[in-house]
Design an enzyme around this catalytic site. Structure first.
Site, PDB file in Angstrom:
ATOM      1  N   HIS A   1      -6.391   2.005   3.156  1.00  0.00           N
ATOM      2  CA  HIS A   1      -5.223   2.203   4.096  1.00  0.00           C
ATOM      3  C   HIS A   1      -4.897   1.749   5.239  1.00  0.00           C
ATOM      4  CE1 HIS A   1      -4.244   6.189   1.123  1.00  0.00           C
ATOM      5  NE2 HIS A   1      -4.870   5.071   0.268  1.00  0.00           N
TER       6      HIS A   1
ATOM      7  N   GLU B   1       0.580   7.405  -7.473  1.00  0.00           N
ATOM      8  CA  GLU B   1      -0.785   8.065  -7.164  1.00  0.00           C
ATOM      9  C   GLU B   1      -0.956   8.339  -5.721  1.00  0.00           C
ATOM     10  OE1 GLU B   1      -5.055   7.663  -6.263  1.00  0.00           O
ATOM     11  OE2 GLU B   1      -3.397   6.667  -5.144  1.00  0.00           O
TER      12      GLU B   1
HETATM   13 CO    CO Z   1      -4.775   5.022  -1.745  1.00  0.00          CO
HETATM   14 ZN    ZN Z   2      -5.606   3.975  -4.765  1.00  0.00          ZN
END
Ligand code: CO
Ligand code: ZN
Length: 328
Positions: free
Chosen positions: A300, A191
């Protein structure tokens, strides 16, 4: 559910290296569904419906962002590239871990007090003194290295994105009572590099409805960009992100279920980023798609944070959505 979450988030799984995560999920599912893998490594768990329902694909991605060794210099320092989007400012002084357990210290050769401006300013010190004795080679992949933490009602990990979505989808699968719908729980790959796993899974499954389960940003920290989503205020129901306009019928089905079950929820408009729902929606001749988002701070970074009640409410909402007959 915290034990399951800990197991999932601490696993190694940068994009393209999702096997460890896949094995954990497969073991947890046991004989609760028909499980198979496809050529891109997606794990697909199928629960046949009792009839009269829809074909629904639920997608949570197993991969996490990571680093890849691009070059090992004469002194043994590794230069690195990224797998997915990494905020470089979070790297200096941090650590990365390879599949075999090798750990490297991340540092910045420009100005340690200011932080790196680009990934090319960073290097990794694995303790090696030459390319010959380096434990890592070009092409080796690492994840960020931080332990799972429980801080009050908040959970912190390097890989909430999107192991928390995997945990929610998996828990929903395990709790699912009989449903009229044919349910395809996809634990997708790649992803973070462009929703590639979900793309091929959707092509193969041909769902009528697609629901991604992924994290979203929040606007509740000091000087955050204005955004209405907050930690602890319930699952977020996506209206729009940078890659997708949620199908209004899917969005309304999610809202109606939350209202019926008296689950707190928030509507989400995200200005950057997208999810597997984007490639599900645009597969073949189009799929009605939406996304159930788990509000997450510091996405992140090595310390992504979620609220545990949001997680439990996300499971409740997903089960509630999938167990009933749907007209969208
Ligand atoms: Co992500
Ligand atoms: Zn994600």
């Amino acid at each position: 559910m915290k034990e399951l979450i800990k197991k999932l988030v601490e696993a190694f799984g940068p994009s393209g290296c999702e096997d460890e995560v896949s094995a954990i999920i497969r073991a947890e599912i046991g004989d609760k569904a028909e499980v198979r893998s496809d050529n891109l490594g997606n794990l697909i768990a199928f629960k046949k419906g009792t009839g009269g329902g829809k074909r629904i694909m639920i997608s949570a991605h197993m991969d996490e962002i990571g680093l890849i060794v691009s070059y090992v210099d004469k002194k043994g320092f590794a230069r690195i590239g990224s797998i997915g989007g990494i905020p470089i400012a979070t790297l200096t002084g941090g650590r990365a871990r390879f599949a075999d357990g090798t750990v490297g210290v991340l540092y910045n050769e420009k100005d340690a007090w200011k932080g790196p401006e680009a990934l090319s300013d960073c290097y990794m010190d694995t303790g090696a003194t030459s390319p010959e004795d380096s434990p890592v080679k070009v092409g080796d992949v690492a994840c960020l290295h931080r332990p799972f933490e429980v801080l009050g009602n908040r959970l912190v990990s390097k890989a909430m994105d999107d192991r928390i979505g995997c945990a929610v989808a998996l828990q929903a699968l395990l709790e699912m009572p009989s449903s009229p719908n044919d349910l395809f729980f996809v634990f997708s790959t790649q992803e973070e590099v462009g929703c590639r796993g979900a793309m091929v899974a959707a092509f193969g499954i041909e769902p009528e409805i697609g629901v991604a389960v992924d994290v979203t940003l929040t606007g509740d920290t000091p000087q955050a960009k204005p955004m209405s989503v907050e930690l602890g205020k319930g699952p977020a129901i996506k209206v729009k992100d940078a890659g997708m306009l949620a199908h209004p019928g899917v969005k309304n089905w999610m809202v109606a279920t939350a209202e019926k079950l008296q689950i707190p929820f928030q509507l989400e408009v995200l200005t950057g980023g997208t999810t597997d729902a984007y490639t599900i929606q645009t597969s073949r001749d189009g799929v009605a798609a939406g996304c159930l988002s788990i509000p997450t701070r510091y996405v992140h970074s090595p310390s992504e944070m979620v609220d545990y009640d949001d997680v439990l409410n996300s499971v409740k909402l997903l089960v509630g959505m999938l167990e009933t007959e749907i007209t969208i």
